[in-house]
Design a protein around this motif. Sequence first.
Motif, PDB file in Angstrom:
ATOM      1  N   SER A  15      65.376  30.045  33.910  1.00 55.52           N
ATOM      2  CA  SER A  15      66.289  30.134  35.053  1.00 55.52           C
ATOM      3  C   SER A  15      65.620  30.915  36.167  1.00 55.52           C
ATOM      4  O   SER A  15      64.797  31.797  35.910  1.00 55.52           O
ATOM      5  N   PHE A  16      65.988  30.589  37.382  1.00 53.83           N
ATOM      6  CA  PHE A  16      65.350  31.181  38.563  1.00 53.83           C
ATOM      7  C   PHE A  16      66.433  31.642  39.537  1.00 53.83           C
ATOM      8  O   PHE A  16      66.848  30.890  40.420  1.00 53.83           O
ATOM      9  N   HIS A  17      66.858  32.869  39.374  1.00 52.92           N
ATOM     10  CA  HIS A  17      67.945  33.397  40.203  1.00 52.92           C
ATOM     11  C   HIS A  17      67.399  34.055  41.465  1.00 52.92           C
ATOM     12  O   HIS A  17      66.392  34.751  41.432  1.00 52.92           O
ATOM     13  N   ARG A  18      68.085  33.802  42.580  1.00 56.53           N
ATOM     14  CA  ARG A  18      67.753  34.483  43.837  1.00 56.53           C
ATOM     15  C   ARG A  18      69.029  35.083  44.415  1.00 56.53           C
ATOM     16  O   ARG A  18      70.102  34.466  44.389  1.00 56.53           O
ATOM     17  N   GLU A  19      68.909  36.290  44.947  1.00 63.75           N
ATOM     18  CA  GLU A  19      70.045  36.941  45.581  1.00 63.75           C
ATOM     19  C   GLU A  19      70.405  36.203  46.877  1.00 63.75           C
ATOM     20  O   GLU A  19      69.557  35.550  47.493  1.00 63.75           O
ATOM     21  N   PRO A  20      71.658  36.301  47.305  1.00 65.58           N
ATOM     22  CA  PRO A  20      72.057  35.693  48.585  1.00 65.58           C
ATOM     23  C   PRO A  20      71.203  36.234  49.734  1.00 65.58           C
ATOM     24  O   PRO A  20      70.975  37.441  49.829  1.00 65.58           O
ATOM     25  N   LEU A  21      70.739  35.342  50.592  1.00 68.07           N
ATOM     26  CA  LEU A  21      69.793  35.727  51.639  1.00 68.07           C
ATOM     27  C   LEU A  21      70.355  35.531  53.052  1.00 68.07           C
ATOM     28  O   LEU A  21      69.620  35.664  54.031  1.00 68.07           O
ATOM     29  N   THR A  22      71.652  35.263  53.156  1.00 64.94           N
ATOM     30  CA  THR A  22      72.234  34.906  54.454  1.00 64.94           C
ATOM     31  C   THR A  22      71.975  35.948  55.531  1.00 64.94           C
ATOM     32  O   THR A  22      71.487  35.629  56.628  1.00 64.94           O
ATOM     33  N   SER A  23      72.279  37.209  55.242  1.00 67.28           N
ATOM     34  CA  SER A  23      72.112  38.257  56.260  1.00 67.28           C
ATOM     35  C   SER A  23      70.653  38.446  56.626  1.00 67.28           C
ATOM     36  O   SER A  23      70.318  38.669  57.798  1.00 67.28           O
ATOM     37  N   VAL A  57      62.793  22.816  39.876  1.00 67.36           N
ATOM     38  CA  VAL A  57      62.208  21.764  39.040  1.00 67.36           C
ATOM     39  C   VAL A  57      60.684  21.893  38.917  1.00 67.36           C
ATOM     40  O   VAL A  57      60.148  21.877  37.802  1.00 67.36           O
ATOM     41  N   PRO A  58      59.942  22.013  40.028  1.00 65.79           N
ATOM     42  CA  PRO A  58      58.491  22.195  39.855  1.00 65.79           C
ATOM     43  C   PRO A  58      58.133  23.482  39.125  1.00 65.79           C
ATOM     44  O   PRO A  58      57.169  23.508  38.351  1.00 65.79           O
ATOM     45  N   LEU A  59      58.907  24.553  39.335  1.00 64.87           N
ATOM     46  CA  LEU A  59      58.641  25.794  38.605  1.00 64.87           C
ATOM     47  C   LEU A  59      58.911  25.613  37.116  1.00 64.87           C
ATOM     48  O   LEU A  59      58.144  26.082  36.272  1.00 64.87           O
ATOM     49  N   GLN A  60      60.014  24.941  36.798  1.00 60.79           N
ATOM     50  CA  GLN A  60      60.341  24.662  35.400  1.00 60.79           C
ATOM     51  C   GLN A  60      59.206  23.877  34.736  1.00 60.79           C
ATOM     52  O   GLN A  60      58.810  24.164  33.595  1.00 60.79           O
ATOM     53  N   ARG A 223      54.993  28.431  46.263  1.00 56.49           N
ATOM     54  CA  ARG A 223      54.100  28.100  47.378  1.00 56.49           C
ATOM     55  C   ARG A 223      52.660  27.946  46.877  1.00 56.49           C
ATOM     56  O   ARG A 223      51.932  27.054  47.312  1.00 56.49           O
ATOM     57  N   TRP A 224      52.262  28.833  45.971  1.00 59.89           N
ATOM     58  CA  TRP A 224      50.917  28.738  45.394  1.00 59.89           C
ATOM     59  C   TRP A 224      50.752  27.412  44.645  1.00 59.89           C
ATOM     60  O   TRP A 224      49.757  26.694  44.845  1.00 59.89           O
ATOM     61  N   PHE A 225      51.700  27.070  43.792  1.00 55.11           N
ATOM     62  CA  PHE A 225      51.599  25.856  42.978  1.00 55.11           C
ATOM     63  C   PHE A 225      51.547  24.612  43.860  1.00 55.11           C
ATOM     64  O   PHE A 225      50.680  23.746  43.692  1.00 55.11           O
ATOM     65  N   LEU A 226      52.445  24.526  44.828  1.00 54.54           N
ATOM     66  CA  LEU A 226      52.493  23.353  45.692  1.00 54.54           C
ATOM     67  C   LEU A 226      51.234  23.217  46.529  1.00 54.54           C
ATOM     68  O   LEU A 226      50.824  22.101  46.879  1.00 54.54           O
ATOM     69  N   SER A 227      50.585  24.346  46.844  1.00 48.39           N
ATOM     70  CA  SER A 227      49.378  24.299  47.671  1.00 48.39           C
ATOM     71  C   SER A 227      48.223  23.602  46.964  1.00 48.39           C
ATOM     72  O   SER A 227      47.244  23.201  47.603  1.00 48.39           O
ATOM     73  N   LEU A 228      48.318  23.433  45.658  1.00 47.25           N
ATOM     74  CA  LEU A 228      47.253  22.806  44.879  1.00 47.25           C
ATOM     75  C   LEU A 228      47.506  21.330  44.592  1.00 47.25           C
ATOM     76  O   LEU A 228      46.628  20.630  44.108  1.00 47.25           O
ATOM     77  N   LEU A 229      48.707  20.858  44.901  1.00 46.63           N
ATOM     78  CA  LEU A 229      49.084  19.493  44.563  1.00 46.63           C
ATOM     79  C   LEU A 229      48.852  18.538  45.738  1.00 46.63           C
ATOM     80  O   LEU A 229      48.838  18.963  46.891  1.00 46.63           O
TER      81      LEU A 229
END
Length: 405
Positions: A15-23, A57-60, A223-229
Amino acid sequence: MATVPELKRKTCTYSFHREPLTSLIEFSNLVTGGNQKVFVDQYGDLLTLLKMVVDPVPLQTLLQFYDPELRCFTFQDYQLAPTLEEYSILMNVPIRYQVPFLDVPKEVDFRIVAKALYLSIKEVGDNWKSSGDVVGLPLKFLVRMAKEEAKKGNWEAFNAQLAILIYGVVLFPSMPNFVDFAVVTIFIGGNPVPTLLADTYYAIHSRHGKGGAIRCCLPLLLRWFLSLLPTSGPFVDTQNTHKWTQRIMSLTSYDIKWQAYRLNVRSVIMSCGEFHNVPLIGTKGCINYNPVLSLRQLGFVMNGRPIDAEIVESVYFEKRSDPARLEQVGKAWKTIGVKGGAVLGKKFAVAMPDYIDWVRNRVVTLLLPYDRMESLQEQPPLILSENVPAEHYKQALMENRRHTR
């Protein structure tokens, strides 16, 4: 696409939880014009990481390929591993050749904290709280102060307060609505990359084979993973018709973007002190990684097979509770082993046959998590001799012919 049945390794659900980032995103929209350049020059590319949408999904998929012994991701004929140099480039934050964050000070100096965050000593002292077994500043206090500075047009103070908010919520997520003393210490030190990489490896390693929450800077890892694809061609064209797992399993070493911005890397931190690899200390624990496995990512030739005993020597993984280990790592970072082109060789991101065979043999033992797929992209890609040193061009052609028989 045809599949080849074979034994597969067990997969886990993360699981990949992120805190709310609105503010915070609202704050970031206030960083415009010349002030945006000032912010990036001082704090790096934090705003991109803040606004990045984290697709789980890509992280999983990526985490299913983790190789715990070697601290990397082992695919069917190549290996990937995030490095200090790549994180530094992606964040636009230089690595300081000094001892990085090891631990929080035993005593809090409110004067230092206040100066770094453009607050008064009284404001810091009055709002310094405890949360569980850590101390720090409540998120709502820092948000309130940043709003006030924005209204006044005090952009230097606002930038610092926005940066520490991003540190606490995005770079080093620890607990909801709180920026702890460790994060403040890292921010003041101005050398976050080694700690970020440590937290990444520690989070992945600690949950490997167990599943559960991965707590680290997820936008940076993605970002690191996608930079290699691949960014064009069949890999992209099939995103709506094939699963991520199928698309990843269709890739070979020929499809990975080995060069790009990494060609600018001229020197690599390969070891520290007595360690033959790089020891790292994060906010949660100690771990190390093996940059020798990442040389191809940084544009160097993978010349010959790695020697397992040398790579895994001094490998460790543990919590932050051992003062002797902290002291050992701190001492090691006083002697940083940096190697450049004179030692590592000419810049050309190719792997010699011995190395590829070594990876394939490792896969036989480690197993892959999914069925192999036929390549989506034509194999191998064109190699331009005028862009490649003669001896490497000849070797690359031999390698291409070997794989197309």
